[in-house]
Enzyme design. Structure first.
Site, PDB file in Angstrom:
ATOM      1  N   CYS A   2      55.745  37.431  34.983  1.00 39.31           N
ATOM      2  CA  CYS A   2      56.765  36.607  34.361  1.00 39.31           C
ATOM      3  C   CYS A   2      56.537  35.160  34.766  1.00 39.31           C
ATOM      4  O   CYS A   2      56.084  34.880  35.868  1.00 39.31           O
ATOM      5  CB  CYS A   2      58.208  36.984  34.728  1.00 39.31           C
ATOM      6  SG  CYS A   2      58.608  38.694  34.409  1.00 39.31           S
ATOM      7  N   ARG A  27      51.247  34.836  32.146  1.00 39.78           N
ATOM      8  CA  ARG A  27      51.887  35.643  33.188  1.00 39.78           C
ATOM      9  C   ARG A  27      52.729  36.790  32.609  1.00 39.78           C
ATOM     10  O   ARG A  27      53.241  37.631  33.359  1.00 39.78           O
ATOM     11  CB  ARG A  27      52.801  34.758  34.045  1.00 39.78           C
ATOM     12  CG  ARG A  27      52.066  33.644  34.733  1.00 39.78           C
ATOM     13  CD  ARG A  27      53.037  32.770  35.490  1.00 39.78           C
ATOM     14  NE  ARG A  27      53.639  33.495  36.585  1.00 39.78           N
ATOM     15  CZ  ARG A  27      53.139  33.556  37.802  1.00 39.78           C
ATOM     16  NH1 ARG A  27      52.029  32.948  38.086  1.00 39.78           N
ATOM     17  NH2 ARG A  27      53.749  34.238  38.749  1.00 39.78           N
ATOM     18  N   TRP A  73      57.228  39.700  31.494  1.00 37.88           N
ATOM     19  CA  TRP A  73      56.382  40.897  31.526  1.00 37.88           C
ATOM     20  C   TRP A  73      57.309  42.008  32.002  1.00 37.88           C
ATOM     21  O   TRP A  73      57.777  42.000  33.145  1.00 37.88           O
ATOM     22  CB  TRP A  73      55.219  40.702  32.493  1.00 37.88           C
ATOM     23  CG  TRP A  73      54.272  41.857  32.532  1.00 37.88           C
ATOM     24  CD1 TRP A  73      53.328  42.150  31.603  1.00 37.88           C
ATOM     25  CD2 TRP A  73      54.172  42.858  33.552  1.00 37.88           C
ATOM     26  NE1 TRP A  73      52.639  43.279  31.987  1.00 37.88           N
ATOM     27  CE2 TRP A  73      53.136  43.746  33.172  1.00 37.88           C
ATOM     28  CE3 TRP A  73      54.846  43.109  34.739  1.00 37.88           C
ATOM     29  CZ2 TRP A  73      52.767  44.835  33.929  1.00 37.88           C
ATOM     30  CZ3 TRP A  73      54.482  44.198  35.504  1.00 37.88           C
ATOM     31  CH2 TRP A  73      53.456  45.054  35.097  1.00 37.88           C
ATOM     32  N   ASN A  99      61.870  36.320  38.430  1.00 35.47           N
ATOM     33  CA  ASN A  99      60.569  36.979  38.457  1.00 35.47           C
ATOM     34  C   ASN A  99      60.541  37.816  39.729  1.00 35.47           C
ATOM     35  O   ASN A  99      60.807  37.288  40.806  1.00 35.47           O
ATOM     36  CB  ASN A  99      59.480  35.882  38.479  1.00 35.47           C
ATOM     37  CG  ASN A  99      58.099  36.428  38.734  1.00 35.47           C
ATOM     38  OD1 ASN A  99      57.838  37.604  38.513  1.00 35.47           O
ATOM     39  ND2 ASN A  99      57.209  35.576  39.193  1.00 35.47           N
ATOM     40  N   GLY A 100      60.275  39.112  39.607  1.00 38.91           N
ATOM     41  CA  GLY A 100      60.253  39.967  40.794  1.00 38.91           C
ATOM     42  C   GLY A 100      60.951  41.275  40.494  1.00 38.91           C
ATOM     43  O   GLY A 100      61.196  41.603  39.330  1.00 38.91           O
ATOM     44  N   GLU A 481      32.906  46.690  36.123  1.00 35.54           N
ATOM     45  CA  GLU A 481      33.519  45.488  35.556  1.00 35.54           C
ATOM     46  C   GLU A 481      33.410  45.503  34.027  1.00 35.54           C
ATOM     47  O   GLU A 481      34.360  45.154  33.323  1.00 35.54           O
ATOM     48  CB  GLU A 481      32.858  44.244  36.164  1.00 35.54           C
ATOM     49  CG  GLU A 481      33.317  42.901  35.610  1.00 35.54           C
ATOM     50  CD  GLU A 481      34.797  42.607  35.787  1.00 35.54           C
ATOM     51  OE1 GLU A 481      35.501  43.389  36.435  1.00 35.54           O
ATOM     52  OE2 GLU A 481      35.260  41.595  35.222  1.00 35.54           O
ATOM     53  N   LYS A 485      36.604  45.566  31.462  1.00 33.37           N
ATOM     54  CA  LYS A 485      36.781  44.548  30.409  1.00 33.37           C
ATOM     55  C   LYS A 485      36.986  45.197  29.041  1.00 33.37           C
ATOM     56  O   LYS A 485      37.893  44.829  28.316  1.00 33.37           O
ATOM     57  CB  LYS A 485      35.562  43.615  30.320  1.00 33.37           C
ATOM     58  CG  LYS A 485      35.362  42.640  31.441  1.00 33.37           C
ATOM     59  CD  LYS A 485      36.309  41.464  31.457  1.00 33.37           C
ATOM     60  CE  LYS A 485      37.437  41.734  32.413  1.00 33.37           C
ATOM     61  NZ  LYS A 485      37.266  41.223  33.749  1.00 33.37           N
ATOM     62  N   GLU A 488      40.454  47.015  28.902  1.00 29.78           N
ATOM     63  CA  GLU A 488      41.670  46.196  28.860  1.00 29.78           C
ATOM     64  C   GLU A 488      41.775  45.375  27.573  1.00 29.78           C
ATOM     65  O   GLU A 488      42.869  45.035  27.140  1.00 29.78           O
ATOM     66  CB  GLU A 488      41.810  45.308  30.095  1.00 29.78           C
ATOM     67  CG  GLU A 488      40.879  44.139  30.178  1.00 29.78           C
ATOM     68  CD  GLU A 488      41.060  43.307  31.442  1.00 29.78           C
ATOM     69  OE1 GLU A 488      42.191  43.057  31.839  1.00 29.78           O
ATOM     70  OE2 GLU A 488      40.031  42.898  32.023  1.00 29.78           O
ATOM     71  N   HIS A 504      27.179  64.838  37.999  1.00 27.41           N
ATOM     72  CA  HIS A 504      28.142  65.648  38.755  1.00 27.41           C
ATOM     73  C   HIS A 504      29.487  65.768  38.040  1.00 27.41           C
ATOM     74  O   HIS A 504      30.495  66.044  38.675  1.00 27.41           O
ATOM     75  CB  HIS A 504      28.328  65.062  40.167  1.00 27.41           C
ATOM     76  CG  HIS A 504      27.061  65.058  40.963  1.00 27.41           C
ATOM     77  ND1 HIS A 504      26.448  66.216  41.385  1.00 27.41           N
ATOM     78  CD2 HIS A 504      26.281  64.047  41.377  1.00 27.41           C
ATOM     79  CE1 HIS A 504      25.340  65.912  42.040  1.00 27.41           C
ATOM     80  NE2 HIS A 504      25.212  64.596  42.051  1.00 27.41           N
ATOM     81  N   LYS A 602      48.494  38.214  33.645  1.00 32.92           N
ATOM     82  CA  LYS A 602      47.417  37.744  34.508  1.00 32.92           C
ATOM     83  C   LYS A 602      47.746  37.818  35.986  1.00 32.92           C
ATOM     84  O   LYS A 602      46.920  38.185  36.791  1.00 32.92           O
ATOM     85  CB  LYS A 602      47.053  36.307  34.140  1.00 32.92           C
ATOM     86  CG  LYS A 602      45.827  35.826  34.890  1.00 32.92           C
ATOM     87  CD  LYS A 602      44.975  34.947  34.049  1.00 32.92           C
ATOM     88  CE  LYS A 602      43.646  34.672  34.686  1.00 32.92           C
ATOM     89  NZ  LYS A 602      42.742  35.841  34.596  1.00 32.92           N
TER      90      LYS A 602
HETATM   91  C1  F6R Z   1      40.929  42.090  34.909  1.00 37.03           C
HETATM   92  C2  F6R Z   1      41.804  41.275  35.730  1.00 37.03           C
HETATM   93  C3  F6R Z   1      42.628  41.952  36.768  1.00 37.03           C
HETATM   94  C4  F6R Z   1      42.741  41.065  38.004  1.00 37.03           C
HETATM   95  C5  F6R Z   1      43.668  41.696  39.049  1.00 37.03           C
HETATM   96  C6  F6R Z   1      43.713  40.878  40.324  1.00 37.03           C
HETATM   97  O1  F6R Z   1      40.224  41.311  33.972  1.00 37.03           O
HETATM   98  O2  F6R Z   1      41.883  40.082  35.563  1.00 37.03           O
HETATM   99  O3  F6R Z   1      42.099  43.186  37.080  1.00 37.03           O
HETATM  100  O4  F6R Z   1      41.469  40.893  38.529  1.00 37.03           O
HETATM  101  O5  F6R Z   1      44.941  41.776  38.511  1.00 37.03           O
HETATM  102  O6  F6R Z   1      44.155  39.580  40.098  1.00 37.03           O
HETATM  103  P1  F6R Z   1      43.865  38.431  41.123  1.00 37.03           P
HETATM  104  O7  F6R Z   1      42.391  38.189  41.158  1.00 37.03           O
HETATM  105  O8  F6R Z   1      44.624  37.246  40.600  1.00 37.03           O
HETATM  106  O9  F6R Z   1      44.362  38.889  42.461  1.00 37.03           O
END
Ligand code: F6R
Length: 607
Positions: A2, A27, A73, A99-100, A481, A485, A488, A504, A602
Site C-alpha cells: 500500500c 506498492r 494492496w 499501511n500494515g 529467476e 519472472k 509472475e 527425480h 513491489k
Molecule cells: C520478483 C520480485 C520479488 C521481490 C521480493 C523481495 O520480481 O520483485 O520477488 O524480489 O518481493 O523484494 P525486495 O528485494 O524489495 O526485498
C-alpha cells in the site's frame, strides 16, 4: 504494501496527491482514494482499480490544501469500494489511510460493534479510524486520541490521520515505512522517498514507535509512549526523482535496458585493480575481521533470495567460506542459531520487505552483525543494519525486478572478491575477474542490441500449460529467476530445478512439445547439463537453450539463444537477460499488465 501520500500546506492538494499516488502505485493497485479538507468539510473520492481509474472519476477541481491519499494492496477484505482507503469515522470527524496489518482487529472490531458502531467494510484499518474518533469525542487532543488508540493495537502500521476540526495531520509508524518531507510552509508525507524528490530534498524518516504531529510549518515528533524527540533531517539523493517512463512502453522493458548502466554504477569506484580486490567502503570490514569469518548467511525474499543464492556460491568459490542462503520469512521463524563472528547479509531492493526486516531484527537481537545489500537509500533495512552496500540500480518501478537483480549479483560478486582476496583468491585471479566484470556492462549492451530469437521462445511458452526451467551450479538460481519472472508476469505455472534433479520427479511432467528452458553457459557443468537436455528431448520436450555465443551446444536446441562469452563466475549477469525478455514479451503477447501483475505489489511490507 500500500502507498500513502499526504499533504498540508499552501498549494491546492489534489494534483499533488494524485501525482504522489501515481509514483507509489507500484506498492499496490487494487483500489485507490483521496480525501481533502476544505472549509470545514472533507470530500472523499475512491475507486476500485488503479490511479488512472481514480483520475477518471475525479471532478476537475476539488479545493483544499490539506489531504491524504492511498493506493491499496488488499490484505484484509476483498477489493471493494467499501474497503478502499481513506476510511472515515462513524461521526465523519476522522479520516485515515493505513499501511500494515492490525493483528487484533477482530477483538477491537467486536468492542466497537458492541458500542453501536457499524463497520462499513471488512478491513482491519477501519477499526483504527472509529477508535480514534471515540477517543477524540472524549475531548482529548488529536495526538492523544491517536496515541491512546495505537497503544491498544497489536500489529504494524504506517498511518496518516486527518481531522475535520483540526488543521494538522498525524502520522505514526510501526513496521510500515513513512517519510515526512519538509518544505517551505508545506509538508509532504509518503511511503517512500520517490514522490518527495520533486518537492523537497529534506526529509525525516519515521522510526518504529514514532508519532508525528504535522502542520504546514511544524513537525513535532514523539514516541508512542509520549516522550518528545528530535526530528533528524536527512537529505535525499536527487537521482531518486528520475523514474519517468519516457518513450518506453513499460517500466520493465526500460529497466531491462538500463541494466548495463546500472551495473556500471554499481561497480564504479568499488574495485581495486592494483590489488585485484573489491573495495566496499560501506561494509566497514577490516581485513583481520574478514580472515576470521566462520561462515556467511544471506537472507532475502523472491528475486533477492535468488540473487543471494548466486552470491552464496560466489563466496564459497572465491573465498572458500561456507555460505548459505535463507528465505527470510522462514529463517526468522525457526529460532536460528546466530554466531556473532559470522557475517549476515540482508539482500533487498526496496529495503522495506517485512520478512527480511524481521530476520535482521532477530539476528541483531542475538548479537549477530548484519550488512544490508539494498537499493533504496535510507530504507528501513539500510538504516537498521547501519552498514552494507547500496546496489545503486536507481529507481525500479516495475513490480518484477530486473536491474536490481543484476546489481545485487554485481555487488555480491565484488563482496565475494573482497572476501576471497583475504583468503584463497590470488591477486592474478582477482585482477582477471575485475577485468571481466568491467566488461560485463558492454557485453550486456551487445546482447541487448541483438537479443536473438526470443519471439520463437515466446511462441513455445505462451501456449504451454507449464514450463520447466533447468540449470546447474550458478545457472540453477538463474533458471529459478527466469521461472519466477514468467510466472509472475504471464501467470503460467513454472518449475525451476537444478538440472540433475529433473530426473527425480519433475520429468513426469514432460510430454510431446513441453517447453523446457535450459541455461547452459560454457562452464565446468555444461556437459552434465547436456545429459539433462538429452533426457528431456527423449521425452519429446522442446528445448529453449540459453548458451554462450559460438558454443556447439546450440545444435541441441529447438530455440537457441546465444549470449556473449564471459568468465564462468559472471555468467548469471548475462544468461538472465534473455529470460527477463522472454517473460516480458510473453506477458505482452498475452495482454497482461506487465508492470503491475495481478495480486502482487513491489514492496511487501506485511508478513
Ligand atoms: C520478483 C520480485 C520479488 C521481490 C521480493 C523481495 O520480481 O520483485 O520477488 O524480489 O518481493 O523484494 P525486495 O528485494 O524489495 O526485498
Amino acid at each position: 504494501m500500500c502507498g500513502i501520500f499526504g499533504y498540508i500546506g499552501h498549494q491546492q492538494a489534489l494534483g499533488l496527491l494524485v501525482e504522489g499516488l501515481r509514483r507509489l502505485e507500484y506498492r499496490g493497485y487494487d483500489s485507490t482514494g483521496v480525501a481533502l479538507l476544505n472549509d470545514g468539510e472533507i470530500s472523499y473520492h475512491r475507486t476500485v482499480g488503479k490511479v488512472g481509474n481514480l483520475q477518471s472519476i475525479l471532478p476537475a477541481n476539488v479545493p483544499g490544501s490539506q489531504g491524504i491519499a492511498h493506493t491499496r494492496w488488499a490484505t484484509h477484505g476483498g477489493v471493494t469500494l467499501e474497503n478502499t482507503h481513506p476510511h472515515r469515522s462513524f461521526d465523519g470527524k476522522v479520516t485515515l489511510v493505513h499501511n500494515g496489518i492490525i493483528e487484533n482487529y477482530r477483538a477491537l472490531s467486536k468492542s466497537l460493534i458492541a458500542r453501536g458502531i457499524e463497520m462499513v467494510g471488512e478491513t482491519d484499518s477501519e477499526v483504527l479510524v472509529h477508535s480514534i474518533a471515540l477517543e477524540l469525542a472524549k475531548g482529548v487532543s488529536p495526538e492523544t486520541s491517536v496515541r491512546r488508540t495505537l497503544k491498544r493495537v497489536r500489529g504494524t502500521w504506517g498511518l496518516c490521520v486527518m481531522f475535520l476540526e483540526h488543521d494538522l495531520l498525524i502520522c505514526a509508524r510501526n513496521g510500515s515505512p513513512l517519510i515526512i518531507g519538509t518544505g517551505n510552509g508545506e509538508m509532504f508525507i509518503s511511503s517512500d522517498p520517490h514522490p518527495l524528490t520533486s518537492h523537497t530534498q529534506q526529509v525525516v524518516y519515521l522510526e518504529d514507535g514514532d508519532l508525528a504531529v504535522v502542520t504546514k510549518d511544524s513537525l513535532k515528533l514523539s514516541s508512542l509512549q509520549g516522550g518528545s524527540q528530535e526530528a533528524n533531517i536527512s537529505t535525499l539523493d536527487e537521482d531518486w526523482g528520475e523514474s519517468d517512463l519516457g518513450d518506453a512502453p513499460h517500466f520493465m522493458l526500460k529497466e531491462i535496458y538500463e541494466q548495463p548502466d546500472a551495473l556500471r554504477q554499481c561497480i564504479s569506484g568499488r574495485i581495486d585493480r592494483e590489488m585485484g580486490s573489491g573495495r566496499l567502503g560501506g561494509m566497514q570490514l577490516q581485513h583481520n575481521t574478514l580472515i576470521q569469518v566462520p561462515h556467511v548467511r544471506l537472507l532475502g525474499c523472491g528475486t533477492a533470495a535468488i540473487a543471494a543464492e548466486i552470491g552464496q556460491m560466489l563466496i564459497e568459490r572465491m573465498a572458500r567460506i561456507p555460505a548459505v542462503t535463507h528465505i527470510a520469512s522462514e529463517y526468522r521463524n525457526n529460532d536460528p542459531v546466530i554466531n556473532p563472528k559470522a557475517l549476515y547479509l540482508a539482500v533487498s531492493q526496496s529495503g522495506e520487505t517485512a520478512d527480511t526486516i524481521a530476520a535482521v531484527k532477530e539476528i541483531k537481537l542475538k548479537g549477530g552483525q548484519v550488512f544490508g545489500v539494498v537499493n533504496v537509500v535510507g530504507s528501513s533495512i539500510a538504516r537498521l543494519c547501519g552498514q552494507g552496500v547500496y546496489i545503486h540500480s536507481g529507481p525500479e518501478q516495475s513490480v518484477a525486478s530486473t536491474k536490481a537483480f543484476t546489481n545485487m549479483v554485481g555487488a555480491l560478486t565484488i563482496f565475494a572478491m573482497q572476501l576471497g582476496r583475504t583468503r584463497h583468491l590470488s591477486k592474478d585471479q582477482g585482477r582477471e575477474l575485475i577485468q571481466e566484470l568491467q566488461q560485463v556492462p558492454h557485453l550486456m549492451e551487445s546482447y541487448l542490441e541483438n537479443v536473438g530469437p526470443i519471439d520463437e521462445a515466446v511462441e513455445l511458452v505462451s501456449s504451454a500449460s507449464s514450463v520447466l526451467y533447468l540449470g546447474r551450479g550458478l545457472s540453477a538460481p538463474v533458471a529459478k529467476e527466469g521461472a519466477l519472472k514468467l510466472m509472475e508476469l504471464a501467470y503460467i505455472p513454472c518449475l525451476a530445478y537444478p538440472a540433475g534433479e529433473m530426473k527425480h520427479g519433475p520429468m513426469a511432467l514432460l510430454e510431446e512439445g513441453s517447453p523446457v528452458v535450459v541455461v547452459a553457459p560454457n562452464d565446468h557443468l555444461k556437459e552434465k547439463t547436456l545429459s539433462a537436455i538429452h533426457e528431456c528431448k527423449a521425452r519429446g520436450a522442446k528445448i529453449i537453450l540459453i548458451h554462450e555465443q559460438g558454443d556447439e551446444i546450440a545444435e541441441e536446441a529447438h530455440v537457441s539463444i546465444p549470449v556473449p562469452k564471459v568468465h564462468p563466475l559472471l555468467t548469471p549477469l548475462l544468461t538472465v537477460l534473455p529470460l527477463q525478455l522472454m517473460a516480458y514479451r510473453t506477458a505482452v503477447l498475452l495482454g497482461k499488465d506487465v508492470d503491475r501483475p495481478r495480486n502482487l505489489a513491489k514492496s511487501v511490507t506485511v508478513e
